[in-house]
Structure formats: structure tokens, C-alpha cells
Motif scaffolding. Structure first.
Motif, short mmCIF file in Angstrom:
data_model
loop_
_atom_site.label_atom_id
_atom_site.label_comp_id
_atom_site.label_asym_id
_atom_site.label_seq_id
_atom_site.Cartn_x
_atom_site.Cartn_y
_atom_site.Cartn_z
N VAL A 1 0.83 -1.20 0.00
CA VAL A 1 0.00 0.00 0.00
C VAL A 1 0.87 1.25 0.00
O VAL A 1 0.51 2.29 -0.58
CB VAL A 1 -0.94 -0.01 1.23
N GLY A 2 2.04 1.16 0.63
CA GLY A 2 2.93 2.32 0.70
C GLY A 2 3.34 2.81 -0.68
O GLY A 2 3.52 4.02 -0.87
N GLN A 3 3.50 1.88 -1.63
CA GLN A 3 3.88 2.30 -2.98
C GLN A 3 2.76 3.10 -3.65
O GLN A 3 3.03 4.09 -4.35
CB GLN A 3 4.21 1.07 -3.84
N ILE A 4 1.54 2.69 -3.43
CA ILE A 4 0.40 3.41 -4.01
C ILE A 4 0.28 4.79 -3.37
O ILE A 4 0.06 5.80 -4.05
CB ILE A 4 -0.90 2.61 -3.82
N GLU A 5 0.45 4.84 -2.05
CA GLU A 5 0.36 6.13 -1.36
C GLU A 5 1.48 7.06 -1.80
O GLU A 5 1.27 8.27 -1.97
CB GLU A 5 0.41 5.90 0.15
N ALA A 6 2.68 6.49 -2.01
CA ALA A 6 3.79 7.32 -2.47
C ALA A 6 3.51 7.86 -3.88
O ALA A 6 3.82 9.02 -4.18
CB ALA A 6 5.08 6.50 -2.48
N ALA A 7 2.92 7.03 -4.72
CA ALA A 7 2.59 7.48 -6.07
C ALA A 7 1.56 8.60 -6.03
O ALA A 7 1.66 9.58 -6.78
CB ALA A 7 2.06 6.30 -6.89
N ARG A 8 0.59 8.48 -5.16
CA ARG A 8 -0.42 9.53 -5.05
C ARG A 8 0.19 10.83 -4.52
O ARG A 8 -0.17 11.92 -4.98
CB ARG A 8 -1.54 9.07 -4.11
N SER A 9 1.12 10.68 -3.58
CA SER A 9 1.75 11.89 -3.03
C SER A 9 2.59 12.61 -4.08
O SER A 9 2.81 13.82 -3.99
CB SER A 9 2.62 11.53 -1.82
N LEU A 10 3.05 11.85 -5.08
CA LEU A 10 3.82 12.45 -6.17
C LEU A 10 2.91 13.05 -7.25
O LEU A 10 3.40 13.64 -8.22
CB LEU A 10 4.75 11.42 -6.80
N GLY A 11 1.63 12.88 -7.07
CA GLY A 11 0.68 13.46 -8.02
C GLY A 11 0.42 12.62 -9.25
O GLY A 11 -0.09 13.13 -10.25
N LEU A 12 0.77 11.31 -9.21
CA LEU A 12 0.53 10.45 -10.36
C LEU A 12 -0.97 10.19 -10.52
O LEU A 12 -1.68 9.98 -9.53
CB LEU A 12 1.26 9.12 -10.21
#
Length: 219
Positions: A115-126
Motif C-alpha cells: 500500500v505504501g507504494q500506491i500512497e507514495a505514487a499519489r503523493s507524487l501526483g501520479l
């Protein structure tokens, strides 16, 4: 009929049937991969009606016997003025059924992504599409090599549905019926076809295991 007599008389038929099976398997699996990815994207889409569509597809085609679906395509579609060549009917049947299982394999691969990878992607604005292209689909493909290898073998075996309709050239199961209507091939005729399936499956499994060792994600 001895093995030597069988092969000397119908050896070319077996070769043609093996090549027909390989060709149908390759085409079907390529289409399965494309369709399975598309269905999986629908199933993880944030738009709920599309998720329902993807889940509905899997539930329907995962639970229809291949023979029943082939009968529907061959004999029911003509009543709708849609007549397809027999080989196309077999390929369509295999693709529809196998892609449902392929989507399940991809969903299992997606569930291994932290889940951390998805959250990181969202935080990057992907965006959703960017996350799929750069994070979700690449990792899902790498983690599902062995399940997809098994699916490829299943696709090859399912092409035996072609024995239920007249194909020219026949596939490995259909060629047995061709031989037994012209000679007494008996169980030996089936054994030769079974050997073709078995040896091909072993080769597929070997290649699949090699690929898995190369791309497996260490955890």
C-alpha cells in the motif's frame, strides 16, 4: 496398428496438428494477456460501474464450461446473423474463458503490491493511469509469471475444444478422431497426441521457470 505403422501413415497429420495447436495456443494466449490486463484495469478502476463490469465478466466466463460456450458461439450466433469460421469460434471461446482466469492471476499480483507504494505514487501526483503504467502493471506482470505459465499450458489444453468442430488442419485431439474414422488407431493414437501435449507443457514450464527466476521480485 503398431506405432511405426501409425506414424508412417499419419505422421504428417500429427505434425500438422501439433503446429495447428501451437499456432492457436500462441494466438489465444496473446489475446488472453491483452484482454486480461484490460479486464483487470476495469476491476481496479475508481469508477464503480466499470468495476462491476470487470467483476461481472470474470464471474460469467469463469463459470461457463468451454464446451457450452463453444456451442453457443457456433450454433446460437448464426441466429443473430453472425456466422464465424470454426477456428475463430474455438479461439474466441478459449480467449473468453482464459482471460477471466488471467484477470484473477493479475489481481493476485496486484494484491502483493505494498500500500505504501500506491500512497507514495499519489503523493507524487501520479494519475490513476500513470500508477497503472509505472507501478501496478509492471509489478503484477513480474509476480504472475508462474501463474501465467500455468495459464498458458491450460490454454494449450483448452484448444482441444477444436475437436468438437471440423478444423482443417485439425489440432492434436481432433486428429485422433480423424485417424480413428479411417483406421484402428485405438489408444495408441491418443497416446501420440497426449505425448505432444505433455512435451509442449514441459517445455513451457521450463521456460516459465527460467523467466520467473530472472524477473522475480525479492521480498
Amino acid at each position: 496398428m503398431s506405432l511405426s505403422e501409425l506414424l508412417s501413415t499419419y505422421g504428417q497429420n500429427y505434425v500438422d496438428a501439433l503446429l495447428s495447436t501451437w499456432g492457436m495456443t500462441a494466438l489465444c494466449f496473446a489475446l488472453v494477456m491483452v484482454l486480461a490486463v484490460g479486464i483487470t484495469v476495469l476491476r481496479v478502476c475508481p469508477f464503480k460501474p466499470l468495476r462491476w463490469l470487470g467483476d461481472g465478466y470474470v464471474q460469467v466466463f469463469r463459470n461457463i464450461p468451454g464446451v457450452s460456450l463453444l456451442i453457443i458461439i457456433v450454433y446460437a450466433l448464426p441466429s443473430l446473423n453472425l456466422v464465424l469460421p470454426y477456428r475463430t469460434c474455438v479461439i474466441l471461446t478459449v480467449v473468453l474463458v482464459a482471460s477471466a482466469f488471467g484477470s484473477e492471476n493479475f489481481m493476485s499480483g496486484i494484491n502483493t503490491i505494498g500500500v505504501g507504494q500506491i500512497e507514495a505514487a499519489r503523493s507524487l501526483g501520479l494519475s490513476f493511469g500513470q500508477m497503472l503504467r509505472h507501478i501496478v502493471i509492471p509489478q503484477a506482470l513480474r509476480t504472475t509469471v508462474l501463474p501465467m505459465t500455468n495459464l498458458l499450458i491450460a490454454v494449450m489444453l483448452t484448444t482441444s475444444l477444436g475437436s468438437q468442430v471440423p478444423l482443417d488442419p485439425a489440432e492434436l485431439t481432433g486428429v485422433v478422431s480423424y485417424i480413428n474414422t479411417r483406421a484402428t488407431g485405438g489408444i495408441l493414437a491418443f497416446a501420440v497426441s497426449a505425448a505432444g501435449y505433455a512435451l509442449t507443457a514441459v517445455a513451457i514450464a521450463f521456460v516459465g521457470n527460467r523467466i520467473d527466476r530472472k524477473v522475480r521480485i525479492a521480498r
